[in-house]
Design an enzyme around this catalytic site. Structure first.
Site, mmCIF file in Angstrom:
data_model
loop_
_atom_site.group_PDB
_atom_site.id
_atom_site.type_symbol
_atom_site.label_atom_id
_atom_site.label_comp_id
_atom_site.label_asym_id
_atom_site.label_seq_id
_atom_site.Cartn_x
_atom_site.Cartn_y
_atom_site.Cartn_z
ATOM 1 N N PRO A 164 -37.093 -1.137 122.173
ATOM 2 C CA PRO A 164 -36.489 -1.720 123.361
ATOM 3 C C PRO A 164 -35.353 -0.848 123.907
ATOM 4 O O PRO A 164 -34.411 -0.544 123.200
ATOM 5 C CB PRO A 164 -35.929 -3.058 122.864
ATOM 6 C CG PRO A 164 -36.567 -3.298 121.554
ATOM 7 C CD PRO A 164 -36.916 -1.974 121.003
ATOM 8 N N GLU A 165 -35.480 -0.455 125.134
ATOM 9 C CA GLU A 165 -34.356 0.156 125.824
ATOM 10 C C GLU A 165 -33.739 -0.950 126.679
ATOM 11 O O GLU A 165 -34.224 -2.080 126.689
ATOM 12 C CB GLU A 165 -34.844 1.325 126.698
ATOM 13 C CG GLU A 165 -35.374 2.492 125.867
ATOM 14 C CD GLU A 165 -34.591 3.785 126.096
ATOM 15 O OE1 GLU A 165 -33.500 3.728 126.695
ATOM 16 O OE2 GLU A 165 -35.073 4.853 125.671
#
Length: 274
Positions: free
Chosen positions: A2-3
């Site tokens: 996840p960014e």
DNA sequence: CTGTTCTCCTGTGGGC
DNA sequence: TGCCCACAGGAGAACA
């Protein structure tokens, strides 16, 4: 992995189910995440009503009556909303269920357990994980002047600089390479050699890339409760990341790759000159 | 302070 | 084909 856009998409996905709901219970099957989950967390959460779900950097902040539940997804974490009546039995990596009074539960899954679930009664500004964080990349605070000022006194590379959460939060390894490509800035450029034009382009590139990814995430939101918790936008086209040896979409040259502080960096040696 | 290295963990994929 | 092991990565902690 996840960014920031994925965390923001998750926030938007879960918020409608959590806000104004009361927590009935929490089932914690695995306490050993990045930091151990507080042993007493289930008791603490019982009968707390959620006011809002916010995000700071890549942390989700679930505001409750007497404190804040902080969730980080680490590398492989995800959250999804499950209809409690239809909830499939927890699988191997489904570590935590937070059971709500509206018929839903929030299920946390994290195979690599790099994530974290913490409880705090401090304000976020006072919390040691947050007190030293730089601005959010999508706010006005993060502009070319700010970046230049920060960069001036630094000897590290520009790539390391934009990944430093004390300078600006939320730029992970993938989007660092991507935004430097878009800005036509070589990742090895010394921070203190960054010029005004490059700073402008880089700030713009970071904002554009994050915005685009959040927008793409929004289109998959309608399936949030049915999906595996991973919004499908990540398939958005990457220009350089992971494309070692492949052809630059812009100039046709070969994408190169090296490692800096243990992290893979990809760039086009023609489009991105030092 | 700054900059660098280490660390947590397990699914994936490259190499033989 | 199958097995094994290096690798990947967010980001705080520890160290120089």
């Amino acid at each position: 992995m996840p960014e920031l856009p994925e965390v923001e998409t998750t926030r938007r996905g879960i918020a409608p189910y959590l806000e104004k709901a009361t927590i009935l219970d929490a089932e914690i099957r695995q306490f050993s995440l990045r930091w151990p989950i507080e042993q007493n967390l289930a008791n603490i959460l019982k009968n707390q009503t959620v006011s809002t779900v916010q995000r700071r950097a890549k942390y989700l902040l679930i505001n409750c009556d007497t404190g804040i539940l902080i969730i980080h997804l680490g590398m492989s974490g995800s959250l999804r909303i499950v209809d409690a009546a239809l909830a499939p039995p927890p699988e191997k990596h489904d570590h935590v269920d937070i059971i709500l009074n509206n018929g839903f539960m929030l299920r946390y899954t994290d195979p690599r357990r790099f994530g974290a679930i913490l409880w705090t009664e401090q304000t976020i500004e006072d919390h040691k994980l947050f007190s030293h964080l730089g601005p959010e990349p999508l706010t006005q605070q993060f502009d070319a002047n700010y970046l230049l000022t920060q960069a001036k006194s630094r000897k590290c590379s520009i790539k390391t600089l934009i990944m430093n959460g004390q300078i600006v939060v939320g730029v992970g390894n993938i989007y660092a390479s991507e935004s430097l490509f878009l800005a036509k800035v070589h990742p090895k450029t010394s921070a203190n050699k960054l010029n005004k034009q490059q700073a402008n382009q880089l700030v713009e590139a970071i904002k554009v890339i994050l915005d685009k990814a959040i927008l793409a995430g929004g289109t998959s939101l309608k399936d949030f409760t049915k999906s595996d918790g991973k919004p499908g936008y990540f398939s958005q086209e990457l220009n350089v990341y992971g494309r070692k040896g492949e052809t630059c979409f812009h100039c046709g040259n070969t994408i190169e790759h090296y490692k800096e502080t243990q992290r893979a960096t990809y760039y086009c040696p023609v489009c991105q000159q030092i």
